[in-house]
Motif scaffolding. Structure first.
Motif: not given
Length: 334
Positions: A39-66
């Motif tokens: 995510l930090e490759t997007v310069k407009a975001l600056g430094r990024v920290k992951v604050r939480g993660r949750m599995y989404n069964s419908k999308l079969d992906r992890i939803t990461a709160l950043c």
């Protein structure tokens, strides 16, 4: 819609400012450090920290709160970002509306979530899946994610974490040639990874010519930090190259090609003679591969020499055949 609502509710639960928070839909098994680095490759975001993660069964992906250091600007944050090494697209969901959209309606993944409800028809689900795939695979213009160039400053010896001039120029020219964005965006991509003396050189030519082309920027960097040898000098060095002991013929050919490319770029010989010069020097310098040269019949083909990739493929096939013969002989005598 669903994902934006989830983002806002999650922000309230974690006491986070939604103007500094996004959701990233990442593959299962993604580590927090991986997510932050990508995510930090997007310069407009600056430094990024992951604050939480949750599995989404419908999308079969992890939803990461950043959480991002910079305030999220919908005009500068792309709808997806590519992983730094795998090039897999990770959709990004933000709370603010992107221009020309109706909030989360912009994100086809939200449509897919809604279409997956129990009262949706199979046709609507298939249509939503198609929208998701087209959105993820299609580049999104100048604000789309891209693999950033490595840092280059022109300092010698090359500092840790920086790229040497030749490798950096190769990647930069590839970006300029292959990217379909504007010259202004290409200049920005070049300048964002420059530091120190290299950045000063580009700033100087931009002061003299505000609309200087990206190619001129790269030429200026090469002139300032590249070799001062003439094309004739480089061609003389090329003619002296010889295969080292235990060096495979394919590796020697690659080394020849790197040197020959410099010769052509400096005008040492015309590009029309490139294939001929390559074969001539291969025959002259491959002192440890006489038998393979005979098998490839390169002397008989000097009048109509193969291109680099064709020649490389032939040599590698012959090397693999020779290795197989040696292995077979070993088993016979074992």
């Amino acid at each position: 819609m669903a994902l934006v609502t989830e983002l806002r509710e999650w922000c309230q639960g974690e006491s986070l400012d939604e103007d500094h928070v996004l959701l990233a839909l990442v593959p299962k098994g993604s580590e927090a450090a991986q997510i932050e680095q990508t995510l930090e490759t997007v310069k407009a975001l600056g430094r990024v920290k992951v604050r939480g993660r949750m599995y989404n069964s419908k999308l079969d992906r992890i939803t990461a709160l950043c959480e991002c250091r910079e305030r999220i600007d919908p005009t500068k944050v792309p709808s997806d970002v590519k992983h730094t090494t795998t090039d897999v697209s990770w959709p990004i969901i933000i709370a603010s509306k992107r221009s020309g959209s109706d909030g989360d309606a912009l994100n086809p993944l939200s449509v897919l979530l809604d279409a997956s409800s129990s009262n949706s028809s199979a046709e609507s689900i298939i249509r939503a899946v198609g929208d998701v795939l087209s959105k993820i695979e299609k580049p999104s213009g100048e604000n789309s994610s891209y693999r950033r160039l490595r840092v280059f400053s022109g300092t010698l010896p090359t500092p840790a974490g920086e790229e040497a001039l030749e490798h950096w120029l190769e990647q930069a020219r590839l970006m300029v040639e292959e990217s379909d964005c504007s010259d202004r965006e290409k200049r920005r991509r070049i300048m964002e990874c420059l530091r120190g003396p290299a950045l000063a050189v580009v700033k100087a030519i931009r002061t003299a010519e505000a609309d200087v082309t990206p190619f001129k920027c790269l030429d200026a960097i090469e002139s300032a930090f590249g070799t001062a040898e003439s094309g004739e000098d480089l061609y003389f060095e090329f003619r002296l190259l010889q295969q080292e002991k235990n060096e495979k013929l394919s590796d020697f050919l690659r080394r020849l090609e790197q040197s020959l490319t410099k010769v052509i770029s400096k005008g040492g010989i015309p590009a029309s003679r490139m294939d001929t010069a390559r074969v001539e020097q291969l025959l002259r310098g491959a002192i440890h591969s006489d038998l393979m040269l005979v098998q490839l019949k390169l002397r008989e083909r000097k009048q109509s020499p193969p291109k680099f990739l064709e020649l490389l493929a032939e040599i590698r096939a012959e090397e693999e055949y020779a290795a197989a013969r040696i292995k077979l002989r070993f088993y016979q005598f074992d």
